[in-house]
Design an enzyme around this catalytic site. Structure first.
Site, PDB file in Angstrom:
ATOM      1  N   GLU A  12       0.859  -1.466  -0.073  1.00 22.91           N
ATOM      2  CA  GLU A  12       0.174   0.043   0.123  1.00 22.91           C
ATOM      3  C   GLU A  12       0.761   1.361  -0.064  1.00 22.91           C
ATOM      4  OE1 GLU A  12      -1.589  -2.604   1.024  1.00 22.91           O
ATOM      5  OE2 GLU A  12      -3.598  -2.361   0.255  1.00 22.91           O
ATOM      6  N   TYR A  24       3.532   1.924   2.205  1.00 21.41           N
ATOM      7  CA  TYR A  24       4.035   2.374   3.297  1.00 21.41           C
ATOM      8  C   TYR A  24       5.361   1.868   3.274  1.00 21.41           C
ATOM      9  CZ  TYR A  24      -0.622   2.850   5.116  1.00 21.41           C
ATOM     10  OH  TYR A  24      -1.969   3.454   5.201  1.00 21.41           O
ATOM     11  N   ARG A  82       2.939  -8.750   4.286  1.00 26.55           N
ATOM     12  CA  ARG A  82       1.826  -8.342   3.267  1.00 26.55           C
ATOM     13  C   ARG A  82       2.799  -7.727   2.285  1.00 26.55           C
ATOM     14  NH1 ARG A  82      -3.656  -5.102   3.965  1.00 26.55           N
ATOM     15  NH2 ARG A  82      -4.305  -5.229   1.893  1.00 26.55           N
ATOM     16  N   HIS A 139      -1.357   3.627  -1.992  1.00 22.22           N
ATOM     17  CA  HIS A 139      -2.473   4.654  -1.636  1.00 22.22           C
ATOM     18  C   HIS A 139      -2.408   5.969  -2.918  1.00 22.22           C
ATOM     19  CE1 HIS A 139      -3.877   3.168   1.644  1.00 22.22           C
ATOM     20  NE2 HIS A 139      -3.036   3.261   2.564  1.00 22.22           N
ATOM     21  N   CYS A 178     -20.671  -6.303   1.858  1.00 25.36           N
ATOM     22  CA  CYS A 178     -19.844  -5.473   1.605  1.00 25.36           C
ATOM     23  C   CYS A 178     -20.108  -4.714   0.111  1.00 25.36           C
ATOM     24  CB  CYS A 178     -18.444  -5.492   1.976  1.00 25.36           C
ATOM     25  SG  CYS A 178     -17.260  -3.958   1.490  1.00 25.36           S
ATOM     26  N   GLN A 234     -17.812   4.556   1.895  1.00 26.14           N
ATOM     27  CA  GLN A 234     -18.464   5.784   2.248  1.00 26.14           C
ATOM     28  C   GLN A 234     -18.227   6.210   3.915  1.00 26.14           C
ATOM     29  OE1 GLN A 234     -22.136   5.533  -0.569  1.00 26.14           O
ATOM     30  NE2 GLN A 234     -22.485   6.932   0.858  1.00 26.14           N
ATOM     31  N   GLU A 271     -28.256  16.246   1.913  1.00 30.48           N
ATOM     32  CA  GLU A 271     -27.115  15.564   2.332  1.00 30.48           C
ATOM     33  C   GLU A 271     -27.540  14.075   2.867  1.00 30.48           C
ATOM     34  OE1 GLU A 271     -23.630  17.249   4.235  1.00 30.48           O
ATOM     35  OE2 GLU A 271     -23.788  18.971   3.176  1.00 30.48           O
TER      36      GLU A 271
END
Ligand code: FAD
Ligand code: NAP
Ligand code: SF4
Length: 678
Positions: free
Chosen positions: A171, A173, A221, A259, A341, A346, A661
């Site tokens: 990711e 990192y 990972r 990311h 899922c 959100q 909203e």
């Protein structure tokens, strides 16, 4: 309780020996950053959160990332594990999970140049494109110390009773920042050649294994595809994987993309199991188990990956926010009851990105377990819920689950409300249909009495003597007052989505909110969408052979059949309120399809010529065949007004309460919480 039956998903539900541990099934709950640790009673809440998932049958839980030292933490207040005094925070979590029958591994995460604080440090003094903070570069002594910090953290985890550690190496990192030439510009033994760039993660694993012995599970990972320029090629990833195995890793979990990648990896529009190929590649080159991840959200998806031999295990993270009992339901023939899922991000990622506690759109109890007591209500009530959109559905099933006698009235011929529009948008079909399926199953299993095709009147409700009346009648689309709004060119978003309106080649969309964007997507989609995995990878420039650095190649785009212009009166960036983690996907897709947006409009009139508007006093005419209204919504409160003063206990939820909203997340949250208030 129904019987466990491993034959239902023979691959998924079979045990596996990993290192010194035997796991009861092939499901790992992947690491999730919840931000609960920042809360005053965070340890208790985390223990409850993980224990609920452990009771739900998952084999191994991986915690949210914990930093091995102060510099590596995600943000101010995030957990660091570098001294024995901190073990007091971990003991209750480990104990709760063990008592519930699962194993748990601590994820060790050093964020490097992704850190959201001033102590930020990385392999080189290079800023990340997604972080404005300027990092310092590690000295060689700091590198040595950081490796020792990882080892120390793993030793402390072992003392806390964790069954294993996951070294976070994906990711984008710290580990990936060392392995990729994109971020590692060092000229010493920690940079340059591949051997030098992978030295850091390999040393972490090697020295950790030396210190903890064979008993502690070490999962690494690995970034199975970086999806950034200057990332690793497939061959380089293979060599890293082999070096990690040799260094003592028991299992390779996989991460997909950094990311900062501009390829969607976990959103709803990403086909299920789209990245399983990346795990399959790794399985060829190592003999330890490999775990597939990303967009695995139903047991059948996981079973197929395992059956095809693409991986030995699967890691699901958000799926466990959505449903703690995922495994148990799969194992007891209740797959239909799984709260799936939907990949929306959100309430999970978007909440984390905006400094809030994570939760879940489809399951508002996630990370709020302690707020929802299992204590049954004092009195069984006769409840009417009017409107079977997500607000009414959530309220009805929760109230029925709690023992109330519930009748649900819906004017339409099916339940779902606006979810039935959302599930006609390309990319959303499968998952929003899954959400409606979940609600339907739960209505049956909880015994809610459903009345379809009933636009219920106030008098009927009063006559029937309900003790609680819930108005969940949703919204009515707003019709803006523009001269000529009744022109034949003007159509509503619902008519367009339901295929009831003819739409021409040149289209103006009034409104650039979530619905405006969805309608633009629908109108510019190629015939035959949704995409297959292969088409998705091509469209986003992913090279599944990983011959190129980062696994990227030129993307293949199709031109849209229609010319679409979106308009708004406001001057902020169009779509500014779309989700933080998904808005860019919508914008990128629409830009590729030639959709343009105009801000700061004053609408003048609509006539045979098209849409007349001005911006800063300058007049324009859009010569369009069709004008689609996506101009927001107002509450549908007629029924509530008719009941006011006639009944004692009247509640409004979802769009019926406030239309501004509104989204499915607020609707479900309000419905669920109201049912717990009785
Ligand atoms: P509704 O869903 O509007 O349901 C109200 C129900 O009440 C309807 O079924 C209606 O028929 C019924 N009703 C009304 N009056 C009566 C009466 N008198 N008697 C009986 N029944 C009555 N939200 C998100 O969070 N994420 C998304 O990605 C997303 N995508 C969307 C895409 C589209 C195209 C659309 C249109 C919406 C999307 N939304 C999304 C918004 C989300 O669907 C709504 O916010 C949500 O459905 C509102 O829920 P609700 O229960 O308050 O109202
Ligand atoms: P919205 O996000 O509030 O957008 C309404 C749009 O209409 C705005 O662009 C607004 O822009 C315009 N508008 C408002 N009043 C107007 C008027 N009187 N005349 C002309 N234009 C007007 O609402 P929505 O698009 O209807 O979506 C409803 C809800 O569903 C939203 O809360 C959204 O979050 C949710 N949703 C979410 C997604 C998702 O992917 N997450 C997808 C679909 C829907 P100006 O006022 O600047 O003109
Ligand atoms: Fe999945 Fe959406 Fe829930 Fe996140 S908020 S866990 S993406 S359903």
């Amino acid at each position: 309780m129904s019987q466990l039956n491993s034959q239902l998903y023979p691959y998924l539900l079979s045990p596996l020996k990993v290192g010194a541990h035997t796991l009861p099934n092939r499901v790992i709950m992947g690491s999730l950053h919840t931000r609960l640790e920042n809360e005053p009673d965070g340890v208790h809440r985390l223990a409850e959160f993980y224990a609920a998932r452990a009771r739900g049958g998952v084999g191994l839980i991986v915690t949210g990332g914990v930093s091995p030292n102060f510099e590596g933490r995600v943000e101010q207040g995030a957990w660091v594990l570098d001294s024995p005094e901190q073990l007091v925070d971990h003991a209750p979590i480990v104990q709760a999970v063990h008592e519930a029958g699962a194993k748990i591994a601590l994820q060790i995460l050093h964020t490097g140049i992704y850190a959201k604080h001033d102590e930020i440090i990385g392999p080189s003094a290079l800023r990340s494109v997604i972080n404005p903070r300027q990092p310092r570069a590690f000295t060689v002594e700091q590198i040595e110390q950081t490796i020792e910090d990882f080892v120390n953290c793993a030793v402390l985890a072992q003392q806390a009773g964790y069954d294993g550690v996951e070294v976070m190496g994906s990711e984008g990192y710290l580990m990936t920042q060392f392995t990729a030439s994109r971020t590692n510009k060092r000229e010493d033994e920690w940079g340059g050649s591949l051997e030098n760039r992978i030295r850091f993660p390999v040393e972490v694993v090697r020295r950790t294994r030396e210190r903890v012995g064979p008993g502690l599970l070490i999962m690494y990972r690995i970034s199975a595809i970086d999806l950034v320029e200057g990332g690793l090629s497939g061959d380089e990833i293979d060599r890293l994987a082999q070096a990690l195995e040799q260094a003592g890793a028991d299992v390779l979990n996989t991460g997909i993309g950094w990311h900062e990648s501009v390829v969607p990896t976990i959103a709803t529009s990403v086909p299920r199991a789209a990245f399983a190929f990346a795990a399959a590649r790794l399985k060829r080159v190592v003999s330890i188990p490999v775990v597939a991840s990303n967009r695995i959200n139903m047991p059948s998806v996981a079973e197929e990956i395992l059956e095809r031999g693409q991986a030995d295990m699967v890691s699901l993270a958000r799926a466990f926010l959505a449903d703690p009992d995922f495994v148990l339901k799969a194992a007891t023939g209740r797959t239909d009851e799984i709260n799936t899922c939907i990949g929306c991000n959100q309430a999970c990622l978007d909440y984390i990105f905006t400094d809030r506690i994570a939760s879940c759109l489809v399951n508002p109890k996630a990370c709020h377990e302690t707020e929802f007591t299992a204590t049954p209500p004092l009195k069984k009530l006769k409840v009417a819920v009017v409107g079977a959109g997500p607000a009414g559905l959530a309220c009805a099933i929760t109230a029925a689950e709690r023992g109330h006698q519930v009748q649900l009235f819906e004017a339409g011929n099916e339940v779902g409300g606006q979810l039935n529009l959302a599930r006609r948008i390309p990319g959303k079909e499968q998952e929003f249909a899954e959400l409606v399926r979940y609600f339907k199953t739960r209505l049956t299993t909880t015994g809610v009495h459903v009345h379809l095709n009933q636009r219920v009147e106030a008098a009927t409700l009063v006559e029937q003597g309900f003790e609680r009346i819930v108005i969940a009648t949703g919204i009515k689309p707003r019709t803006p007052s523009i001269v000529g709004i009744e022109h034949a060119k003007v159509v509503s978003y619902s008519d367009v989505i339901l295929g009831r309106a003819q739409v021409g080649e040149r289209v103006a969309i009034i409104g650039t909110g979530g619905i405006g964007h969805d309608v633009a997507e629908l109108l510019t989609s190629a015939p035959g969408e949704p995409q297959t995995v292969v088409e998705f990878l091509k469209a986003w420039g992913v090279d599944p052979t990983l011959r190129s650095a980062g696994g990227l190649q030129a993307s293949v785009t199709h031109g849209a059949q229609r010319k679409v212009v979106m308009l708004q009166r406001g001057t902020k960036k169009p779509g500014a309120r779309l989700g933080k983690s998904t808005g860019w996907i919508h914008r990128t897709k629409l830009t590729k399809r030639g959709v343009t947006a105009v801000s700061g409009c004053t609408y003048e009139k609509i006539d045979d010529q098209g849409l007349h508007y001005s911006v800063s006093g300058e007049r324009h005419v859009l010569d369009v065949d069709t004008i689609v209204l996506c101009a927001g919504q107002d509450s549908e409160q007629d029924l509530a007004d008719g009941l006011a003063g006639k009944v004692l206990h009247l509640n409004l939820i979802g769009g019926a309460r406030i239309a501004t909203e509104l989204d499915a997340m607020r609707a479900i949250d309000e419905g669920t919480r109201l049912a717990y208030a009785w």
